[in-house]
Design an enzyme around this catalytic site. Structure first.
Site, PDB file in Angstrom:
ATOM      1  N   SER A  68       0.799  -1.212   0.000  1.00 19.67           N
ATOM      2  CA  SER A  68       0.000   0.000   0.000  1.00 19.67           C
ATOM      3  C   SER A  68       0.843   1.278   0.000  1.00 19.67           C
ATOM      4  CB  SER A  68      -0.938  -0.077   1.210  1.00 19.67           C
ATOM      5  OG  SER A  68      -1.778   1.017   1.271  1.00 19.67           O
ATOM      6  N   ASP A 286      -1.465   1.716  -3.719  1.00 16.93           N
ATOM      7  CA  ASP A 286      -2.240   0.647  -4.354  1.00 16.93           C
ATOM      8  C   ASP A 286      -3.661   1.101  -4.675  1.00 16.93           C
ATOM      9  OD1 ASP A 286      -3.005   0.710  -1.696  1.00 16.93           O
ATOM     10  OD2 ASP A 286      -3.347  -1.442  -1.554  1.00 16.93           O
ATOM     11  N   ASP A 288      -6.214   2.385  -2.965  1.00 13.65           N
ATOM     12  CA  ASP A 288      -7.433   2.166  -2.186  1.00 13.65           C
ATOM     13  C   ASP A 288      -7.708   3.302  -1.208  1.00 13.65           C
ATOM     14  OD1 ASP A 288      -5.541   1.552  -0.285  1.00 13.65           O
ATOM     15  OD2 ASP A 288      -6.426  -0.361   0.311  1.00 13.65           O
ATOM     16  N   GLU A 383     -12.496   5.942   6.565  1.00 13.54           N
ATOM     17  CA  GLU A 383     -11.494   6.355   7.535  1.00 13.54           C
ATOM     18  C   GLU A 383     -11.023   7.754   7.109  1.00 13.54           C
ATOM     19  OE1 GLU A 383      -9.364   2.502   9.279  1.00 13.54           O
ATOM     20  OE2 GLU A 383      -8.660   2.969   7.275  1.00 13.54           O
ATOM     21  N   ALA A 384     -10.557   8.537   8.093  1.00 10.73           N
ATOM     22  CA  ALA A 384     -10.090   9.885   7.767  1.00 10.73           C
ATOM     23  C   ALA A 384      -8.976   9.825   6.729  1.00 10.73           C
ATOM     24  CB  ALA A 384      -9.595  10.578   9.034  1.00 10.73           C
ATOM     25  N   ARG A 512      -3.334   4.208  20.391  1.00  8.11           N
ATOM     26  CA  ARG A 512      -3.610   2.824  19.991  1.00  8.11           C
ATOM     27  C   ARG A 512      -2.338   2.206  19.393  1.00  8.11           C
ATOM     28  NH1 ARG A 512      -3.932   3.108  14.457  1.00  8.11           N
ATOM     29  NH2 ARG A 512      -4.509   0.920  14.258  1.00  8.11           N
ATOM     30  N   GLY A 515      -1.390  -1.345  13.800  1.00  3.62           N
ATOM     31  CA  GLY A 515      -1.547  -2.723  13.326  1.00  3.62           C
ATOM     32  C   GLY A 515      -0.582  -3.021  12.190  1.00  3.62           C
ATOM     33  N   ARG A 521       0.417   4.801  18.219  1.00  4.52           N
ATOM     34  CA  ARG A 521       0.019   6.065  17.608  1.00  4.52           C
ATOM     35  C   ARG A 521      -0.746   6.933  18.596  1.00  4.52           C
ATOM     36  NH1 ARG A 521       1.675   5.343  12.595  1.00  4.52           N
ATOM     37  NH2 ARG A 521       1.240   3.373  11.543  1.00  4.52           N
TER      38      ARG A 521
HETATM   39  C1  16G Z   1      -4.129  -0.467   7.067  1.00  6.05           C
HETATM   40  C2  16G Z   1      -5.618  -0.533   6.906  1.00  6.05           C
HETATM   41  C3  16G Z   1      -6.237   0.828   7.109  1.00  6.05           C
HETATM   42  C4  16G Z   1      -5.836   1.383   8.454  1.00  6.05           C
HETATM   43  C5  16G Z   1      -4.353   1.343   8.611  1.00  6.05           C
HETATM   44  C6  16G Z   1      -3.992   1.673  10.033  1.00  6.05           C
HETATM   45  C7  16G Z   1      -6.827  -1.965   5.406  1.00  6.05           C
HETATM   46  C8  16G Z   1      -7.031  -2.380   3.982  1.00  6.05           C
HETATM   47  N1  16G Z   1      -5.952  -0.994   5.573  1.00  6.05           N
HETATM   48  O1  16G Z   1      -3.557   0.326   6.081  1.00  6.05           O
HETATM   49  O2  16G Z   1      -7.620   0.663   7.072  1.00  6.05           O
HETATM   50  O3  16G Z   1      -6.259   2.703   8.592  1.00  6.05           O
HETATM   51  O4  16G Z   1      -3.866   0.042   8.338  1.00  6.05           O
HETATM   52  O5  16G Z   1      -2.642   1.518  10.197  1.00  6.05           O
HETATM   53  O6  16G Z   1      -7.404  -2.502   6.331  1.00  6.05           O
HETATM   54  P1  16G Z   1      -2.015   1.512  11.638  1.00  6.05           P
HETATM   55  O7  16G Z   1      -2.671   0.398  12.414  1.00  6.05           O
HETATM   56  O8  16G Z   1      -0.556   1.336  11.393  1.00  6.05           O
HETATM   57  O9  16G Z   1      -2.318   2.847  12.220  1.00  6.05           O
HETATM   58 MG    MG Z   2      -3.597   1.303   0.282  1.00  7.47          MG
END
Ligand code: 16G
Ligand code: MG
Length: 552
Positions: A68, A286, A288, A383-384, A512, A515, A521
């Protein structure tokens, strides 16, 4: 598992030893890491995709190679389920287990146990089908090969390589294939362009200007979106579009793209004073995610950001307007749900509430938002950061179909509202957030309203916000609740965060664990930029005290 299957797996797995000393985890959106260590993971996820297809009665499964918005040297892999959505979360632990199996023997044992538990037929009697896609990363080609080897080491499994495509295109194709609909890339472009044209044709005729809102410049993050948007542009003459950062010279996601623009709140490379006031958009690597912006005059690359929350608000307003044209007392009233995360700007939530819409919060990550949105007749989620879409239930679409064929007593405007909603359901990706289809819908709605980007941006004023990240020894030590708005563990930290935010007017803050990266963050909002910065900095310090490398 029969002997043939067992030896096929053992043999192919021996060519893909796992990286030493690295624990891999499926994460929010699949596995992501430096591309150099992903061969074995992708091979194993290829096996998983084939098993998933067998489990779902031979349905088509998607496997996407992408990282991504992350840097070009990273890569990743994720799986699309038969619906076109993310793979069911029940399978994520299995993905983690096989990715980390130390040797071929233990890998085969895990597969055998899982197949037994899930009643997956491993006798070659059924065919499994996996569609493969990849973004433009140089490492993609060899990772696709690894995925194919994984897929083909399951007896009866077939891999179909769709080449370089956007993540949402792959999800769209998987969904279409499983619904028996037209599912090629050409069909994707046809569906998007014809439904866009339909929305434009349905705009009530005004002063004869067929595009009152001027040109759009799109930053394509030097990724796959550039090439695909070019195809759409050629199909659409109602769209005045300039494509930049299409990947011919710049580096993927470096100083460009939706993630950079949204987080840094600056113009991407290749944009400057000559673009002041023009409507601009950014896709991620990518394609999205989608955000809009305008370059501010003399602003040192500063921008007015029009983020995912504003796109959501524009979509929600349009849908609500069309539904109110259609609404009859005593008639079926579709349930509309708007889904956001804790990152949604507080001003957007207030605005949506004022529109009378039901707003629901979920944790970060498409799988959570999408799942929630599916519970409604019309579920709008964003999402923002610009990932989102609008989902229409079968029930609602059947109702709409019925209204399409109603006798001529219905007014023309009602018929047009039905046609518009129908076109939106075809234009906007029903499988996952899609920057290309989202962009076309924004453009169609702005033309419908006759709105400039500034007028759109005036729907509400964002509260100033700040995002920071803190490197910690173990991000899993942070456990959140209430859709990530409150920290449960480590104990005491939430009280300390509250004590900080309370001091600031309109102060709000949450932390949080990421992920996708090894960080925690911090997001803060307050009445002024200075105070939002202060809250974020104080809370980041707190996180470091509780959990940082310096923490005792
Ligand atoms: C990924 C997620 C996105 C989320 C981001 C948070 C998908 C397809 N993409 O890019 O939705 O906002 O992770 O990232 O689920 P973080 O957990 O590192 O803040
Ligand atoms: Mg993406």
């Amino acid at each position: 598992m029969n002997e043939q299957q067992r030896s096929m797996l053992l043999q192919s797995a021996s060519s893909f030893p796992p990286p030493k000393g690295t624990k891999l985890s499926y994460g929010t959106a699949g596995f992501r890491a430096d591309a150099s260590i992903l061969q074995s993971t992708v091979f194993r996820i290829g096996i998983l995709a084939a098993l998933r297809s067998l489990k779902t009665g031979g349905a088509v499964i998607g496997l996407m190679i992408t990282a991504s918005h992350n840097k070009v040297s990273d890569n990743g892999v994720k799986i699309a389920d038969p619906s076109g959505g993310m793979i069911t979360q029940d399978w994520e632990p299995f993905a983690d287990c096989i990715a980390n199996a130390p040797d071929p023997e233990s890998l085969v044992q895990l597969i055998n146990e899982f197949a037994k538990k899930e009643n997956i037929p491993l006798d070659g009697a059924k065919t499994a089908t996996v569609l493969l896609g990849r973004d433009t990363r140089p490492s993609g080609e060899s990772l696709v090969k690894a995925a194919k080897q994984g897929i083909c080491s399951v007896v009866g499994a077939v891999a179909t390589d769709m080449g370089i495509i956007t993540t949402p295109q792959l999800h769209w194709m998987v969904r279409a294939r499983n619904k028996g609909l037209k599912a090629s890339e050409l069909d994707y472009f046809e569906q998007l362009s014809s439904s866009f044209r339909c929305l434009i044709d349905l705009i009530p005729k005004k002063s004869g200007d067929n595009n009152p809102i001027g040109k759009l410049i799109v930053d394509c993050a030097n990724g796959v979106g550039g090439e695909k948007l070019q195809v759409l542009k050629e199909k659409l003459n109602g769209l005045h579009l300039e494509i930049r950062n299409s990947g011919e010279s710049g580096i993927l996601n470096e100083g460009v793209g939706a993630d950079y623009v949204q987080k840094e709140k600056v113009a991407p490379q290749g944009f400057g004073p000559a673009d002041v006031g023009i409507r601009c958009a950014s896709l991620d690597g990518d394609a999205d995610r989608l955000v809009y912006f305008t370059v501010i005059s003399n602003g040192n690359n500063k921008i007015n950001l029009v983020d995912g929350d504003k796109i959501l608000s524009l979509f929600a307003l349009f849908i609500k307007d069309q539904l109110s044209i259609l609404s009859d007392k005593n008639e079926y009233q579709p349930r509309v749900g708007v889904v956001q995360t804790a990152y949604a700007n507080g001003a957007s939530t207030k605005y949506l509430n004022q529109l009378g819409l039901e707003v629901i919060f979920t944790p970060t990550g498409v799988k959570y938002l999408h799942g929630k949105a599916e519970e409604y007749d019309i579920g709008i989620y964003f999402e923002a950061n610009g990932h989102g879409t609008i989902l229409f239930s079968e029930h609602f679409l059947n109702w709409l179909e019925g209204r399409k064929n109603e006798p001529s007593s219905t007014t023309k405007e009602k018929q047009n509202a039905v046609k518009r909603l129908w076109a939106v359901s075809k234009l906007i990706n029903q499988a996952v957030g899609d920057a290309l289809s989202g962009l076309l819908l924004v453009e169609a709605i702005l033309q419908h309203m006759g709105w400039s980007v500034d007028k759109w941006n005036e729907l509400y004023h964002d509260l100033p916000s700040r995002q920071l990240k803190v490197k910690v020894a173990d991000r899993s030590a942070v456990v959140t609740t209430y859709a990530e708005t409150s920290v449960e563990k480590p104990p005491g930290i939430q009280e300390a965060i509250n004590a900080i935010t309370e001091k600031y007017p309109e102060g709000r803050c949450f932390v949080r664990p990421s992920g996708t990266e090894d960080v925690v963050r911090v997001y803060a909002e307050a009445k002024t930029q200075e105070t939002a910065d202060e809250v974020a900095a104080s809370v980041a310090k707190l996180v470091d005290q509780f959990l940082g490398f310096t923490a005792s």
